[in-house]
Design an enzyme around this catalytic site. Structure first.
Site, PDB file in Angstrom:
ATOM      1  N   SER A 132       0.835  -1.199   0.000  1.00 41.29           N
ATOM      2  CA  SER A 132       0.000   0.000   0.000  1.00 41.29           C
ATOM      3  C   SER A 132       0.874   1.254   0.000  1.00 41.29           C
ATOM      4  O   SER A 132       1.661   1.445  -0.915  1.00 41.29           O
ATOM      5  CB  SER A 132      -0.953  -0.048   1.206  1.00 41.29           C
ATOM      6  OG  SER A 132      -1.977   0.915   1.100  1.00 41.29           O
ATOM      7  N   ASP A 157      -0.631  -4.757  -3.628  1.00 39.18           N
ATOM      8  CA  ASP A 157      -1.974  -4.177  -3.639  1.00 39.18           C
ATOM      9  C   ASP A 157      -2.000  -2.652  -3.592  1.00 39.18           C
ATOM     10  O   ASP A 157      -2.727  -2.053  -2.790  1.00 39.18           O
ATOM     11  CB  ASP A 157      -2.818  -4.747  -2.487  1.00 39.18           C
ATOM     12  CG  ASP A 157      -4.298  -4.831  -2.885  1.00 39.18           C
ATOM     13  OD1 ASP A 157      -4.580  -5.224  -4.028  1.00 39.18           O
ATOM     14  OD2 ASP A 157      -5.164  -4.495  -2.058  1.00 39.18           O
ATOM     15  N   HIS A 325      -7.244  -6.104   1.686  1.00 35.54           N
ATOM     16  CA  HIS A 325      -6.167  -5.209   1.258  1.00 35.54           C
ATOM     17  C   HIS A 325      -4.829  -5.596   1.877  1.00 35.54           C
ATOM     18  O   HIS A 325      -3.792  -5.498   1.232  1.00 35.54           O
ATOM     19  CB  HIS A 325      -6.535  -3.771   1.626  1.00 35.54           C
ATOM     20  CG  HIS A 325      -5.501  -2.759   1.259  1.00 35.54           C
ATOM     21  ND1 HIS A 325      -4.954  -2.678  -0.008  1.00 35.54           N
ATOM     22  CD2 HIS A 325      -4.900  -1.791   1.994  1.00 35.54           C
ATOM     23  CE1 HIS A 325      -4.065  -1.689  -0.040  1.00 35.54           C
ATOM     24  NE2 HIS A 325      -4.007  -1.143   1.153  1.00 35.54           N
TER      25      HIS A 325
END
Length: 357
Positions: A132, A157, A325
């Site tokens: 992230s 991700d 996530h």
């Protein structure tokens, strides 16, 4: 150097199949049995392994190096490698002179300084892996050549198009989270039941890096009366800006008076840096002159530039379904398998004897 690094050892053994154990506490599963949300106390970081290339792990916004704990135990059982996971600026236990500066450029320079501080002018081969926000920082670090010994890059991700689209709703998401928790166990339970971290083993380790004990409140009558007076004036004026300040003060008071744990990082205050983390990220990623791996929780996250780049073979991509996530926390074994295979294919390292891929 600004950073205060805590370099202790992560456990050298991979997790047992039945889950982690701590102080005789074992995760209970099955019908009618209560899940164990007690925290697991790990060392502050965040080095493991004795030989092989270094895996430099960068966590996402609001998380800490502990989010890599379970993954580290798994990857070290797969391949010959060393692991360094660091708390980024203003996260975890890292202390810097200006913790409010979370620009991509500043954090990328931090990574270079940490590597230099650890290894001097001759760093070992390094594979950088970021999730992230940490993935965005990894791309900026690689593009700026802050790590001259960089072998490869793995981003987990984070895709420019999806990230930019999500920014408009990010503040609403942050406001929807609890501001406080009655205990660390309560925070762990929330993280699992809300789906933020779907793997209870990882949540029991990593949530301790996301939340902190609230400071003792100043309960003198003078302070209390002053706050009440401000609230009365704001109600009389009915000004929206003042009303927001009122709510913030009330929230602060609630945190101090009634609860024990709150978030370590107020992500809502980092909004001015969000666009700088993600805009132009796809092109930067594609132009990094090292082998690249993109791990996603869903194929719908690809934007146009990455779709074209993937068709042209500029990077390797793997989709790991049934993950949230926090892919490396939800499915640490799948992420470790993908990364191990990628690194062995590029001859960065070798599988450990006895490991069957």
């Amino acid at each position: 150097m600004e950073k205060q690094l805590h370099l202790n050892l992560l456990p050298s053994r991979p997790p047992m199949a039945g889950g982690f154990q701590s102080g005789g506490s074992k995760m209970k599963m099955g019908p009618g049995r209560k899940r164990d949300f007690t925290p697991l106390l790990w060392s502050q970081l965040y080095c493991s392994g004795a030989n092989g290339p270094v895996l430099l792990l960068l966590h996402g916004g609001g998380h800490s190096a502990l989010s890599w704990a379970v993954f580290t135990a798994v990857i070290c059982s797969r391949i010959h490698c060393r692991v360094v996971a660091m708390d980024l600026r203003a996260h975890g236990d890292t202390k810097v002179k200006n913790p409010d500066d979370l620009s991509a450029d500043t954090m990328a320079k931090d990574i270079g300084k940490v590597v230099e501080g650890l290894y001097g002018e001759n760093p070992p081969p390094i594979m950088m892996i970021g999730h992230s926000m940490g993935g965005a920082v990894a791309v900026h670090t690689a593009a700026a050549n802050h790590i001259p010994s960089l072998l490869g890059l793995c981003v987990i991700d984070v895709v420019e198009g999806t990230a930019m689209d999500a920014l408009n709703s990010m503040q609403n998401f942050l406001r929807s989270r609890p501001k406080t928790f009655k205990s660390l166990e309560n925070a762990i339970e929330w993280s699992v039941k809300s789906g933020q971290i779907r793997n209870i083993e990882s949540a029991r380790v990593s949530m301790g890096g996301q939340v902190k004990k609230c400071e003792e409140s100043s309960s003198s009558p003078g302070v209390s009366n002053s706050i009440e007076g401000v609230i009365e004036e704001e109600e009389d004026e009915e000004v929206e800006e003042e009303s927001n300040k009122k709510r913030m003060k009330e929230d602060d008071q609630e945190i101090k008076k009634e609860s024990i744990f709150t978030w370590r990082v107020d992500l809502s205050k980092t909004e001015k840096y969000w666009e700088g983390w993600f805009r132009g990220l796809s092109v930067l990623f594609l132009t990094c002159p090292v082998p690249k791996l993109l791990l996603l929780a869903g194929v719908d996250r690809l934007d146009k530039d990455l779709t074209i780049g993937q068709m042209q073979g500029k990077f390797q991509m793997q989709v790991l379904p049934q993950c949230g996530h926090a892919v490396h926390e939800d499915a640490p074994e799948k992420v470790a398998d993908a990364l191990a295979t990628f690194m062995v294919r590029h001859k960065f390292t070798e599988f450990k004897e006895g490991y069957l891929c």
